[in-house]
Design a protein around this motif. Sequence first.
Motif, mmCIF file in Angstrom:
data_model
loop_
_atom_site.group_PDB
_atom_site.id
_atom_site.type_symbol
_atom_site.label_atom_id
_atom_site.label_comp_id
_atom_site.label_asym_id
_atom_site.label_seq_id
_atom_site.Cartn_x
_atom_site.Cartn_y
_atom_site.Cartn_z
ATOM 1 N N VAL A 339 0.831 -1.202 0.000
ATOM 2 C CA VAL A 339 0.000 0.000 0.000
ATOM 3 C C VAL A 339 0.869 1.256 0.000
ATOM 4 O O VAL A 339 2.089 1.186 0.159
ATOM 5 N N HIS A 340 0.227 2.407 -0.158
ATOM 6 C CA HIS A 340 0.921 3.678 -0.254
ATOM 7 C C HIS A 340 1.565 4.110 1.061
ATOM 8 O O HIS A 340 0.978 3.954 2.138
ATOM 9 N N ALA A 341 2.743 4.707 0.922
ATOM 10 C CA ALA A 341 3.427 5.370 2.040
ATOM 11 C C ALA A 341 3.453 6.864 1.722
ATOM 12 O O ALA A 341 4.267 7.316 0.921
ATOM 13 N N MET A 342 2.568 7.612 2.343
ATOM 14 C CA MET A 342 2.406 9.021 2.005
ATOM 15 C C MET A 342 3.279 9.907 2.887
ATOM 16 O O MET A 342 3.414 9.679 4.089
ATOM 17 N N GLY A 343 3.853 10.936 2.263
ATOM 18 C CA GLY A 343 4.715 11.863 2.978
ATOM 19 C C GLY A 343 3.946 12.934 3.721
ATOM 20 O O GLY A 343 2.712 12.921 3.777
ATOM 21 N N GLY A 344 4.691 13.891 4.273
ATOM 22 C CA GLY A 344 4.102 14.881 5.166
ATOM 23 C C GLY A 344 3.702 16.180 4.481
ATOM 24 O O GLY A 344 3.852 16.355 3.275
ATOM 25 N N LYS A 369 10.445 17.732 -0.598
ATOM 26 C CA LYS A 369 9.769 16.732 -1.424
ATOM 27 C C LYS A 369 10.773 15.805 -2.122
ATOM 28 O O LYS A 369 10.497 14.619 -2.312
ATOM 29 N N LEU A 370 11.934 16.346 -2.482
ATOM 30 C CA LEU A 370 12.971 15.498 -3.065
ATOM 31 C C LEU A 370 13.445 14.465 -2.047
ATOM 32 O O LEU A 370 13.667 13.297 -2.384
ATOM 33 N N ARG A 371 13.595 14.893 -0.802
ATOM 34 C CA ARG A 371 13.962 13.947 0.260
ATOM 35 C C ARG A 371 12.907 12.851 0.376
ATOM 36 O O ARG A 371 13.240 11.665 0.488
ATOM 37 N N GLU A 372 11.634 13.233 0.314
ATOM 38 C CA GLU A 372 10.561 12.252 0.471
ATOM 39 C C GLU A 372 10.533 11.241 -0.673
ATOM 40 O O GLU A 372 10.440 10.030 -0.443
ATOM 41 N N VAL A 373 10.597 11.733 -1.904
ATOM 42 C CA VAL A 373 10.473 10.814 -3.031
ATOM 43 C C VAL A 373 11.683 9.888 -3.121
ATOM 44 O O VAL A 373 11.557 8.699 -3.452
ATOM 45 N N GLU A 393 6.163 18.425 -9.776
ATOM 46 C CA GLU A 393 7.360 18.357 -10.611
ATOM 47 C C GLU A 393 8.421 17.458 -9.983
ATOM 48 O O GLU A 393 9.032 16.632 -10.661
ATOM 49 N N VAL A 394 8.636 17.610 -8.683
ATOM 50 C CA VAL A 394 9.651 16.805 -8.001
ATOM 51 C C VAL A 394 9.298 15.321 -8.061
ATOM 52 O O VAL A 394 10.148 14.479 -8.402
ATOM 53 N N PHE A 395 8.063 14.982 -7.751
ATOM 54 C CA PHE A 395 7.676 13.570 -7.726
ATOM 55 C C PHE A 395 7.652 12.972 -9.132
ATOM 56 O O PHE A 395 8.089 11.833 -9.344
#
Length: 563
Positions: A339-344, A369-373, A393-395
């Motif tokens: 399942v999805h792991a969603m960021g903050g 967002k770059l850290r998250e992806v 754009e980042v994702f």
Amino acid sequence: MDIGTYYQPSRKITAYDVPEGVDIRGRFDEEFAKILTKDALQFVADLQREFRNHIKYAMEYRKEAKKRYNEGALPGFDPTTRYIREGEWTCAPVPPAVADRKVEITGPVERKMIINALNSGAKVFMADFEDALSPSWENLMRGQVNLKDAVDGTISFHDKARSRVYKLNNQTAKLFVRPRGWHLPESHILIDGEPATGCLVDFGLYFFHNFATFRQAQGQGFGPFFYLPKMEHSREAKIWNCVFERAEKMAGIERGSVRATVLIETLPAVFQMDEILYELRDHSVGLNCGRWDYIFSYVKMFQGHWDRLLPDRVQVGMTQHFMKSYSDLLIRTCHRRGVHAMGGMAAQIPIRDNPAANEAALDLVRKDKLREVKAGHDGTWAAHPGLIPACMEVFTNNMGNAPNQIQTLKREDAANLTKEDLLQRPRGVRTMEGLRLNTRIGIQYLAAWLTGTGSVPLYNLMEDAATAEISRVQNWQWLKYGAELDGDGFGVKVTPELFGRVVEEEMTRIENEVGKEKFRKGMYKDACKIFSRQCMAKTLDDFLTLDAYNHIVMHYPKGVSKM
């Protein structure tokens, strides 16, 4: 105001048609009556009666756990559920309709906000009955009306000031709804003489009026969709799973039609992620890093531990080891279970009058967002439509055409994360400016909340109940243990006397910033009293909004329409 003054003999008496055992104390409104139908209220009452004892037990367990932690115990992984954590099970497959959740936008269930968010270009809009909404009767019921119109596709908003009409685009974000947490009552609806459970009201009314539209349009596994907040233990997830099954049975729809993402935003829940997904495995579409509430929970969990004082809230970011560990473990857990792991949340808002400052803020968003992806998150949150393009754009640049990273980034390196990783003390300094900022934000947010606004732009960030809670509990923690300040306040201890001076000075600053007329008409003085009292309390209140809620409850006698 005396309740008798609400009566107006010249006005036609009207009332809600309620089932046996249900009493509505909120104002009558013809639009609300379309939501508060007898059948819908019967559904909510049935849920309340079936699950209230389970809810009460779960809330009592929270109290017992808090007592243990206050006496020095630390949370950890439950040895009795090790078989779940080590098992090779997976959740139900992610429905194609929500496979791509690269960017989600969140906001209150206000009419214009709903339209703008659904049109924002985000993949998902989370309509919020919780942290971003002040739960007045008007806000809650108007929100249900707005969501029904949104699901029907008929929602519009005429902004007279701008001479503009807002309507839905042909392509819109998928709609998720976040009901309130288990702990919050709905005091305007009594069931068998007791206030209803707020989340069952939010869920029950929305589900009852909208499941047929979802079923007709999409079918099994395609909604309604929900976000579930504030859970501390898998037993609370089990209650939600039973609620979903009960609702599906009532509606005559297939098991697994309802899907939900759980916010991991309490410290106990980080040790229960596998167990939470296991309980919801037929109804789950993942977990989310609710990082602001998680920071709040860290302080609340360790309120009895003098050696775990947080640094300034602006220093407690995702690079802190305990926060990074939490994110990494969430990603590993979700991807292992399919399942999805969603960021903050990116809480920044556009700074329209300062292009340089705006670009600097966007740069911070892009880096986060770059850290998250790269860590493996499948999507992220934004608080403002203006952030959607940068986040997307980042994702997109790092994921390409893939809807998510569930199969490609398993994060097996996170398998070795320990209890100590998740509980490591945060590093940083405590400053006078941190104390002042906490106080200024807490008072201003609460003043807005008391007047019906639950999502407030302050100092170029969007503040909600979660961020206000960090301000409150951090002040409380520093006061309780006489924290020594660094920086300009080096060596100074946080005492009631110092705090009193800070409150007085920050109230003057707030008055200067908002203007004397707005300050006079607002609820700033009332907010100051509530916020200061909670910061100075001998025992930390569990939630700021539980105390403040009593100030916005307004009961009307039966048959009364308006003041």
